[in-house]
Design a protein around this motif. Structure first.
Motif, PDB file in Angstrom:
ATOM      1  N   ARG A  68      53.145  38.229  29.777  1.00  0.00           N
ATOM      2  CA  ARG A  68      53.774  38.586  31.052  1.00  0.00           C
ATOM      3  C   ARG A  68      53.846  40.099  31.256  1.00  0.00           C
ATOM      4  O   ARG A  68      54.772  40.617  31.861  1.00  0.00           O
ATOM      5  N   ILE A  69      52.839  40.802  30.767  1.00  0.00           N
ATOM      6  CA  ILE A  69      52.749  42.250  30.982  1.00  0.00           C
ATOM      7  C   ILE A  69      51.967  42.532  32.255  1.00  0.00           C
ATOM      8  O   ILE A  69      52.268  43.476  32.976  1.00  0.00           O
ATOM      9  N   VAL A  70      50.959  41.710  32.524  1.00  0.00           N
ATOM     10  CA  VAL A  70      50.223  41.792  33.786  1.00  0.00           C
ATOM     11  C   VAL A  70      50.268  40.425  34.461  1.00  0.00           C
ATOM     12  O   VAL A  70      50.534  39.410  33.823  1.00  0.00           O
ATOM     13  N   LYS A  71      50.011  40.429  35.753  1.00  0.00           N
ATOM     14  CA  LYS A  71      49.898  39.184  36.507  1.00  0.00           C
ATOM     15  C   LYS A  71      48.569  39.205  37.237  1.00  0.00           C
ATOM     16  O   LYS A  71      47.968  40.267  37.443  1.00  0.00           O
ATOM     17  N   SER A  72      48.117  38.022  37.613  1.00  0.00           N
ATOM     18  CA  SER A  72      46.838  37.925  38.295  1.00  0.00           C
ATOM     19  C   SER A  72      47.016  37.252  39.649  1.00  0.00           C
ATOM     20  O   SER A  72      47.939  36.462  39.856  1.00  0.00           O
ATOM     21  N   GLU A  73      46.100  37.598  40.549  1.00  0.00           N
ATOM     22  CA  GLU A  73      46.090  36.993  41.878  1.00  0.00           C
ATOM     23  C   GLU A  73      44.644  36.828  42.309  1.00  0.00           C
ATOM     24  O   GLU A  73      43.877  37.794  42.319  1.00  0.00           O
ATOM     25  N   ARG A  74      44.286  35.597  42.634  1.00  0.00           N
ATOM     26  CA  ARG A  74      42.921  35.312  43.067  1.00  0.00           C
ATOM     27  C   ARG A  74      42.784  35.621  44.558  1.00  0.00           C
ATOM     28  O   ARG A  74      43.607  35.232  45.362  1.00  0.00           O
ATOM     29  N   GLN A  75      41.729  36.367  44.881  1.00  0.00           N
ATOM     30  CA  GLN A  75      41.380  36.646  46.272  1.00  0.00           C
ATOM     31  C   GLN A  75      39.902  36.310  46.421  1.00  0.00           C
ATOM     32  O   GLN A  75      39.039  37.081  45.996  1.00  0.00           O
ATOM     33  N   GLY A  76      39.634  35.143  47.004  1.00  0.00           N
ATOM     34  CA  GLY A  76      38.255  34.682  47.090  1.00  0.00           C
ATOM     35  C   GLY A  76      37.731  34.364  45.706  1.00  0.00           C
ATOM     36  O   GLY A  76      38.347  33.625  44.955  1.00  0.00           O
ATOM     37  N   LYS A  77      36.603  34.974  45.360  1.00  0.00           N
ATOM     38  CA  LYS A  77      35.992  34.729  44.047  1.00  0.00           C
ATOM     39  C   LYS A  77      36.486  35.693  42.985  1.00  0.00           C
ATOM     40  O   LYS A  77      36.182  35.531  41.807  1.00  0.00           O
ATOM     41  N   GLN A  78      37.211  36.726  43.381  1.00  0.00           N
ATOM     42  CA  GLN A  78      37.669  37.726  42.412  1.00  0.00           C
ATOM     43  C   GLN A  78      39.133  37.525  42.051  1.00  0.00           C
ATOM     44  O   GLN A  78      39.932  37.026  42.846  1.00  0.00           O
TER      45      GLN A  78
END
Length: 108
Positions: A68-78
């Motif tokens: 939980r140091i970074v978070k991710s978010e999908r935008q399209g294919k990236q």
């Protein structure tokens, strides 16, 4: 019971904190987290900026996300990564300011 003063009663929290600092103690992972702080950034851009392979960056990001140091978010294919929250950014910014301070001469 709060463990603010008696650290012997909160060993799991101490172990979790030690693990977090251990992850951030790796220079490559620390550089990756710092790259994620200004704005969400894609793996390919992190790899290019830090001159690392995308697979190595992805490996480190998996570890950092699990902690939980970074978070991710999908935008399209990236997928874009950013610091998980203001706590992570604050701690790292505070430590960067700390090491930038001139020595006071009172160190032992």
């Amino acid at each position: 019971m709060s463990c603010q003063h008696d650290y012997s009663t909160c060993d799991p929290q101490i172990a979790q904190l030690a693990d977090l600092f251990h992850l951030l103690g790796d220079p490559t992972r620390l550089r990756i987290v710092l790259a994620c702080m200004p704005a969400p950034i894609a793996v390919s851009e992190i790899a290019s900026t830090l001159e690392l392979s995308s697979s190595l960056v992805s490996h480190h990001l998996r570890l950092l996300r699990a902690a939980r140091i970074v978070k991710s978010e999908r935008q399209g294919k990236q997928v874009f990564y950013s610091a998980a929250d203001a706590h992570i950014s604050g701690v790292l910014n505070d430590m960067l300011e700390h090491i930038a301070e001139p020595a006071t001469g009172t160190e032992a």
